[in-house]
Design an enzyme around this catalytic site. Structure first.
Site, PDB file in Angstrom:
ATOM      1  N   ARG A   1      20.717  11.157  23.059  1.00  0.00           N
ATOM      2  CA  ARG A   1      20.977  12.393  23.319  1.00  0.00           C
ATOM      3  C   ARG A   1      22.785  11.560  23.047  1.00  0.00           C
ATOM      4  O   ARG A   1      23.538  10.907  23.240  1.00  0.00           O
ATOM      5  CB  ARG A   1      21.085  12.140  24.865  1.00  0.00           C
ATOM      6  CG  ARG A   1      19.904  12.655  25.311  1.00  0.00           C
ATOM      7  CD  ARG A   1      19.690  13.224  26.189  1.00  0.00           C
ATOM      8  NE  ARG A   1      18.587  12.965  27.177  1.00  0.00           N
ATOM      9  CZ  ARG A   1      18.088  12.523  28.804  1.00  0.00           C
ATOM     10  NH1 ARG A   1      18.932  13.421  29.086  1.00  0.00           N
ATOM     11  NH2 ARG A   1      16.920  12.771  29.262  1.00  0.00           N
TER      12      ARG A   1
ATOM     13  N   TYR B   1      28.388   2.992  17.369  1.00  0.00           N
ATOM     14  CA  TYR B   1      29.206   4.125  18.003  1.00  0.00           C
ATOM     15  C   TYR B   1      30.807   4.128  17.209  1.00  0.00           C
ATOM     16  O   TYR B   1      31.222   2.703  17.379  1.00  0.00           O
ATOM     17  CB  TYR B   1      29.222   4.415  18.967  1.00  0.00           C
ATOM     18  CG  TYR B   1      27.514   5.206  19.508  1.00  0.00           C
ATOM     19  CD1 TYR B   1      28.029   6.771  19.767  1.00  0.00           C
ATOM     20  CD2 TYR B   1      27.519   4.138  20.416  1.00  0.00           C
ATOM     21  CE1 TYR B   1      26.837   7.302  20.119  1.00  0.00           C
ATOM     22  CE2 TYR B   1      26.201   5.316  20.796  1.00  0.00           C
ATOM     23  CZ  TYR B   1      26.104   6.431  20.711  1.00  0.00           C
ATOM     24  OH  TYR B   1      25.226   7.448  21.716  1.00  0.00           O
TER      25      TYR B   1
ATOM     26  N   ARG C   1      33.011   6.516  25.671  1.00  0.00           N
ATOM     27  CA  ARG C   1      34.529   7.261  25.967  1.00  0.00           C
ATOM     28  C   ARG C   1      34.838   6.869  27.228  1.00  0.00           C
ATOM     29  O   ARG C   1      36.103   6.522  27.044  1.00  0.00           O
ATOM     30  CB  ARG C   1      33.472   8.448  26.543  1.00  0.00           C
ATOM     31  CG  ARG C   1      32.838   9.559  25.068  1.00  0.00           C
ATOM     32  CD  ARG C   1      32.191  10.273  25.785  1.00  0.00           C
ATOM     33  NE  ARG C   1      32.488  11.931  26.179  1.00  0.00           N
ATOM     34  CZ  ARG C   1      32.631  12.679  26.903  1.00  0.00           C
ATOM     35  NH1 ARG C   1      31.274  13.935  26.572  1.00  0.00           N
ATOM     36  NH2 ARG C   1      34.080  13.839  26.906  1.00  0.00           N
TER      37      ARG C   1
ATOM     38  N   ASP D   1      26.457  14.272  23.155  1.00  0.00           N
ATOM     39  CA  ASP D   1      26.996  14.985  24.411  1.00  0.00           C
ATOM     40  C   ASP D   1      27.498  16.218  23.305  1.00  0.00           C
ATOM     41  O   ASP D   1      27.482  16.677  22.317  1.00  0.00           O
ATOM     42  CB  ASP D   1      28.602  14.511  25.579  1.00  0.00           C
ATOM     43  CG  ASP D   1      27.522  13.357  26.108  1.00  0.00           C
ATOM     44  OD1 ASP D   1      25.952  13.391  26.664  1.00  0.00           O
ATOM     45  OD2 ASP D   1      28.320  12.350  27.059  1.00  0.00           O
TER      46      ASP D   1
END
Length: 249
Positions: free
Chosen positions: A51, A111, A200, A53
């Site tokens: 997933r 990422y 994050r 966000d």
């Protein structure tokens, strides 16, 4: 049924995330709507590798879905690409074994996180890089980021309320550099899985270290204490990109 694996990219700005949600526009829903049209109005379920966000982007998200018949993969890719929304692109489609599962087959994810450290910020990149208009010293950040490499319990970097019990993950790559052309900071993380908002939260902590408001040792402290309150704030999602997913044979 025939199973297909697709690599997709998307601009996350106008999506409420990847996973289907009531009354929200999501990547999964848009893909399923297009596939439904291509499948004579019959519903098709899309399974994603993970997933993302709201506001988070992707270069290389991976999904799989089943269709009742075999199709030319390039024609299928072209149809999905041209009949879907403009902020969602189908990079490639291939036919795979019905044993393949985008989420559960063993894989690693990479990422990237972009930070605009300029004053003033670049307004053209406001949806694609997180603005941080404060002083940053790269050296302590580059030293501290090394402490994330390895197998650790990342409880201290996980958003509160997550339902995942096992928070042990392995990060094989964690690095930071400044892009010479844009001036943006580029954080890169590769691992066998990431917890909710983990990237994050790691970036938010590293920014505090670069700003001198946390010591270089803070990454080690958060990992040892497993206390989210000791980590930095959650960096905004607009700078985060799911860059690549690699599956093991």
């Amino acid at each position: 049924m025939t199973r297909y694996k697709a690599i997709i990219s998307y601009d996350g700005t106008l999506f409420a995330g990847f996973q289907r949600q009531p009354q929200e526009r999501t990547v999964q829903e848009e893909l399923e709507k297009t596939l439904c049209k291509l499948n004579s109005g019959q519903p098709v379920t899309v399974h994603g590798a993970g997933r993302t966000d709201a506001g988070v982007h992707a270069y290389g998200q991976v999904v799989h879905f089943d269709l009742p018949q075999s199709r030319d993969v390039e024609k299928l890719r072209f149809a999905l690409d041209t009949q879907g929304p403009e902020d969602l692109d189908i990079v490639s489609v291939e036919q795979v074994s019905d044993r393949f599962h985008a989420r559960y087959q063993k894989h690693s994810k990479t990422y990237e996180f972009l930070v605009d450290n300029g004053r003033p910020k670049n307004p053209m990149m406001r949806h694609y890089a997180t603005h941080y208009p404060y002083h940053l010293d790269l050296k302590p950040m580059q030293e501290a980021i090394k402490d994330l490499v390895g197998t650790h319990d990342f409880t201290g970097f996980t958003a509160s309320g997550t339902a995942v019990e096992n928070k042990v993950r392995t990060i094989s790559q964690a690095k930071l550099h400044r892009d010479e052309k844009t001036g943006f900071l580029v954080f890169t993380f590769t691992g066998n899985g990431f917890l909710y908002k983990q990237v994050r939260n790691m970036v938010g902590t590293l920014l505090k270290i670069g700003n001198g408001r946390m010591p270089i040792s803070q990454i080690k402290t958060v990992l040892e204490k497993k206390d989210r309150n000791l980590a930095g704030p959650t960096a905004a999602g607009n700078g985060l990109y799911l860059k690549e997913i690699i599956y093991e044979d």
